[in-house]
Design a protein around this motif. Sequence first.
Motif, PDB file in Angstrom:
ATOM      1  N   GLN A  85       0.526  -1.052   0.036  1.00 21.32           N
ATOM      2  CA  GLN A  85       0.485  -0.263   0.195  1.00 21.32           C
ATOM      3  C   GLN A  85       0.931   1.144  -0.240  1.00 21.32           C
ATOM      4  OE1 GLN A  85      -3.185  -0.659   2.321  1.00 21.32           O
ATOM      5  NE2 GLN A  85      -3.690   1.832   1.470  1.00 21.32           N
ATOM      6  N   LYS A  86       0.653   1.873  -0.971  1.00 21.22           N
ATOM      7  CA  LYS A  86       1.746   3.684  -1.230  1.00 21.22           C
ATOM      8  C   LYS A  86       0.871   4.203  -0.060  1.00 21.22           C
ATOM      9  CE  LYS A  86       3.266   2.595  -6.019  1.00 21.22           C
ATOM     10  NZ  LYS A  86       2.011   4.018  -7.017  1.00 21.22           N
ATOM     11  N   LYS A  87       2.051   4.608   0.697  1.00 21.48           N
ATOM     12  CA  LYS A  87       1.834   6.184   1.704  1.00 21.48           C
ATOM     13  C   LYS A  87       1.855   7.607   1.003  1.00 21.48           C
ATOM     14  CE  LYS A  87       4.205   3.816   5.119  1.00 21.48           C
ATOM     15  NZ  LYS A  87       5.313   3.772   6.397  1.00 21.48           N
ATOM     16  N   LEU A  88       0.376   7.625   1.386  1.00 25.76           N
ATOM     17  CA  LEU A  88       0.443   9.298   0.662  1.00 25.76           C
ATOM     18  C   LEU A  88       0.812  10.076   1.822  1.00 25.76           C
ATOM     19  CD1 LEU A  88      -3.702   8.243  -0.558  1.00 25.76           C
ATOM     20  CD2 LEU A  88      -1.758   8.719  -2.091  1.00 25.76           C
ATOM     21  N   PRO A  89       1.059  10.809   0.570  1.00 26.82           N
ATOM     22  CA  PRO A  89       1.700  12.135   1.559  1.00 26.82           C
ATOM     23  C   PRO A  89       0.137  12.911   2.468  1.00 26.82           C
ATOM     24  CG  PRO A  89       1.365  12.931  -0.297  1.00 26.82           C
ATOM     25  CD  PRO A  89       1.267  11.151  -0.106  1.00 26.82           C
ATOM     26  N   ARG A  90       0.624  13.911   3.228  1.00 25.75           N
ATOM     27  CA  ARG A  90      -0.674  14.287   4.193  1.00 25.75           C
ATOM     28  C   ARG A  90      -0.353  15.461   4.657  1.00 25.75           C
ATOM     29  NH1 ARG A  90      -1.553  10.313   9.312  1.00 25.75           N
ATOM     30  NH2 ARG A  90      -2.034   7.987   8.491  1.00 25.75           N
ATOM     31  N   PRO A  91      -1.001  16.159   3.342  1.00 24.48           N
ATOM     32  CA  PRO A  91       0.099  18.146   3.668  1.00 24.48           C
ATOM     33  C   PRO A  91      -1.013  18.648   4.830  1.00 24.48           C
ATOM     34  CG  PRO A  91      -1.717  17.645   1.861  1.00 24.48           C
ATOM     35  CD  PRO A  91      -1.573  15.988   2.508  1.00 24.48           C
ATOM     36  N   LEU A  92      -0.305  19.866   5.147  1.00 22.29           N
ATOM     37  CA  LEU A  92      -1.533  20.287   6.170  1.00 22.29           C
ATOM     38  C   LEU A  92      -2.364  21.153   5.858  1.00 22.29           C
ATOM     39  CD1 LEU A  92       1.752  20.029   7.032  1.00 22.29           C
ATOM     40  CD2 LEU A  92       1.393  22.150   8.234  1.00 22.29           C
ATOM     41  N   ALA A  93      -3.161  21.326   5.695  1.00 24.02           N
ATOM     42  CA  ALA A  93      -4.842  22.829   6.001  1.00 24.02           C
ATOM     43  C   ALA A  93      -3.913  23.981   5.747  1.00 24.02           C
ATOM     44  CB  ALA A  93      -6.238  22.519   6.902  1.00 24.02           C
ATOM     45  N   ALA A 118       7.786  23.907  17.085  1.00 27.68           N
ATOM     46  CA  ALA A 118       6.285  24.418  16.193  1.00 27.68           C
ATOM     47  C   ALA A 118       5.492  23.151  15.988  1.00 27.68           C
ATOM     48  CB  ALA A 118       6.044  25.217  15.037  1.00 27.68           C
ATOM     49  N   ARG A 119       4.974  21.955  15.954  1.00 25.38           N
ATOM     50  CA  ARG A 119       3.655  21.568  15.099  1.00 25.38           C
ATOM     51  C   ARG A 119       3.707  21.092  17.152  1.00 25.38           C
ATOM     52  NH1 ARG A 119       7.847  17.415  13.100  1.00 25.38           N
ATOM     53  NH2 ARG A 119       7.992  15.652  14.216  1.00 25.38           N
ATOM     54  N   MET A 120       4.275  20.934  18.142  1.00 23.90           N
ATOM     55  CA  MET A 120       3.524  19.736  18.962  1.00 23.90           C
ATOM     56  C   MET A 120       3.412  21.397  19.643  1.00 23.90           C
ATOM     57  SD  MET A 120       7.346  18.063  20.802  1.00 23.90           S
ATOM     58  CE  MET A 120       6.405  18.279  22.236  1.00 23.90           C
ATOM     59  N   GLN A 121       3.029  22.614  19.588  1.00 20.33           N
ATOM     60  CA  GLN A 121       2.935  24.029  20.512  1.00 20.33           C
ATOM     61  C   GLN A 121       1.215  24.204  19.321  1.00 20.33           C
ATOM     62  OE1 GLN A 121       4.944  26.822  20.303  1.00 20.33           O
ATOM     63  NE2 GLN A 121       7.138  26.205  21.156  1.00 20.33           N
ATOM     64  N   LEU A 122       1.519  23.298  17.969  1.00 20.13           N
ATOM     65  CA  LEU A 122       0.277  23.576  17.589  1.00 20.13           C
ATOM     66  C   LEU A 122      -0.669  23.027  17.594  1.00 20.13           C
ATOM     67  CD1 LEU A 122       1.766  25.608  14.157  1.00 20.13           C
ATOM     68  CD2 LEU A 122      -0.030  27.329  15.915  1.00 20.13           C
ATOM     69  N   GLY A 123      -0.214  21.516  18.225  1.00 22.01           N
ATOM     70  CA  GLY A 123      -1.045  20.569  18.389  1.00 22.01           C
ATOM     71  C   GLY A 123      -1.211  19.376  16.695  1.00 22.01           C
ATOM     72  N   LEU A 124      -0.277  19.796  16.066  1.00 18.17           N
ATOM     73  CA  LEU A 124      -0.261  19.066  14.376  1.00 18.17           C
ATOM     74  C   LEU A 124       0.473  17.905  14.852  1.00 18.17           C
ATOM     75  CD1 LEU A 124       0.837  21.993  12.319  1.00 18.17           C
ATOM     76  CD2 LEU A 124      -1.386  20.863  12.757  1.00 18.17           C
ATOM     77  N   PRO A 125      -0.528  16.625  13.613  1.00 16.99           N
ATOM     78  CA  PRO A 125       0.676  14.898  13.656  1.00 16.99           C
ATOM     79  C   PRO A 125       1.429  15.813  13.531  1.00 16.99           C
ATOM     80  CG  PRO A 125      -0.884  15.266  11.820  1.00 16.99           C
ATOM     81  CD  PRO A 125      -1.358  16.716  12.703  1.00 16.99           C
ATOM     82  N   ALA A 126       2.461  13.849  13.842  1.00 17.38           N
ATOM     83  CA  ALA A 126       3.991  13.927  13.262  1.00 17.38           C
ATOM     84  C   ALA A 126       4.535  14.437  12.005  1.00 17.38           C
ATOM     85  CB  ALA A 126       4.528  12.764  13.885  1.00 17.38           C
ATOM     86  N   THR A 127       3.248  13.955  11.112  1.00 20.46           N
ATOM     87  CA  THR A 127       3.291  13.884   9.713  1.00 20.46           C
ATOM     88  C   THR A 127       3.765  15.474   9.396  1.00 20.46           C
ATOM     89  OG1 THR A 127       1.108  14.199   9.864  1.00 20.46           O
ATOM     90  CG2 THR A 127       1.781  12.029   9.440  1.00 20.46           C
ATOM     91  N   ALA A 128       3.711  16.579  10.252  1.00 17.25           N
ATOM     92  CA  ALA A 128       3.963  18.020  10.136  1.00 17.25           C
ATOM     93  C   ALA A 128       5.720  18.032  10.030  1.00 17.25           C
ATOM     94  CB  ALA A 128       2.802  18.532  10.434  1.00 17.25           C
ATOM     95  N   THR A 129       6.059  17.627   8.331  1.00 16.39           N
ATOM     96  CA  THR A 129       7.383  17.896   8.665  1.00 16.39           C
ATOM     97  C   THR A 129       7.689  18.798   7.444  1.00 16.39           C
ATOM     98  OG1 THR A 129       7.682  16.022   6.319  1.00 16.39           O
ATOM     99  CG2 THR A 129       7.231  15.393   9.163  1.00 16.39           C
ATOM    100  N   ALA A 178      -0.448  25.333   7.953  1.00 15.04           N
ATOM    101  CA  ALA A 178       0.548  25.713   7.444  1.00 15.04           C
ATOM    102  C   ALA A 178       0.636  27.306   7.271  1.00 15.04           C
ATOM    103  CB  ALA A 178       0.795  25.702   5.921  1.00 15.04           C
ATOM    104  N   ARG A 179      -0.263  27.821   7.302  1.00 11.58           N
ATOM    105  CA  ARG A 179      -0.168  29.147   7.712  1.00 11.58           C
ATOM    106  C   ARG A 179       0.609  29.298   9.151  1.00 11.58           C
ATOM    107  NH1 ARG A 179      -4.637  32.016   4.780  1.00 11.58           N
ATOM    108  NH2 ARG A 179      -4.448  32.436   2.661  1.00 11.58           N
ATOM    109  N   ALA A 180       0.021  29.084   9.650  1.00  7.73           N
ATOM    110  CA  ALA A 180       0.382  29.372  11.376  1.00  7.73           C
ATOM    111  C   ALA A 180       1.799  28.073  11.709  1.00  7.73           C
ATOM    112  CB  ALA A 180      -0.977  27.803  12.167  1.00  7.73           C
ATOM    113  N   MET A 181       2.059  27.248  10.860  1.00  3.93           N
ATOM    114  CA  MET A 181       3.624  26.665  11.494  1.00  3.93           C
ATOM    115  C   MET A 181       4.154  28.030  11.148  1.00  3.93           C
ATOM    116  SD  MET A 181       5.302  24.159  11.473  1.00  3.93           S
ATOM    117  CE  MET A 181       4.928  22.943  11.694  1.00  3.93           C
TER     118      MET A 181
END
Length: 311
Positions: free
Chosen positions: A114-122, A237-248, A126-129
């Motif tokens: 199963q190909k792993k699809l990338p997970r973009p930010l909303a 930054a993603r920890m502060q924003l509550g974003l998942p680990a995929t926010a790389t 992205a702006r908050a990041m």
Amino acid sequence: MVSAALSEALGEWLEQQRSLNGAAENTLSAYQTDVLGFLGFMTQHNGAAQGLGPVSRITVSDMRSWMAHERARGVAARSLARSLSAVKSFYRWLAEREGFEPTAVLTTRSPKFQKKLPRPLAVDAARAMIDTVEMQARAPWIALRDVAVVTLLYGCGLRISEALGLTGADVPLPETLRIRGKGGKERLVPVIPAARSAVSAYLRACPYPAEPEAPVFRGARGGPLYPKAIQSVMAQARMQLGLPATATPHALRHSFATHLLNAGGDLRSIQELLGHASLSTTQAYTAVDTARLMEVYDKAHPKAAGARSDP
């Protein structure tokens, strides 16, 4: 063990991948590891060193044994598929050069995975990041540096290696930037005003001069900036924003492509901006819902357009 003749052939094939196909050094290293691993198995499996003769006589049964052996030792389906692809490529080239029948190897089916699809930010994430990255560094110039890098990733769709590979010869950033990507392939990337502004602000604050041969983005001590530093600041930054680990950092490149498509961008144009050789790769980079895809299809497909014009 591999015979001198076969080892020489492998070297020639790798050199062809480098010179004619523009394969990167990391890719060549992976190819060599995969093919040598395959040949090493065949040596043990057949009880004899592999040379041009034995390799030309590999059977379907031999291939099945290799595949089963790899899976038994825990090689994931994705990794095995990559290894098989390298083996097939080398074998196809070798068969053409030596004049033997390669069917047994080339017809071997790749394992399904199963190909792993990338997970973009909303868009808002992205702006908050970008805003939150600026608050992580104590030194103002480092904060501006991090913002500039992240803005390039999201605003221009650059790979992190491409952003960090910019030199003093590239600044001030032009409206269109020539980027050398994977395999040495070049592409032209429009640079949005926000990215040019962010890089300019960083350069004004940076204590190190933007020399033509030196990297634009510097570490705290003046050396080149490494990806790990940006990965780390985005993790904070993603920890502060509550974003998942995929926010790389790479997710920002995915976000660039997805948000462009959602805004009405053409998939072929996005492919060129990202520097993808295959449109299917670009499709994997864009996460867009079915309704949006159907809307694009309905507007662009000749049959769909014709159906609307019928009485």
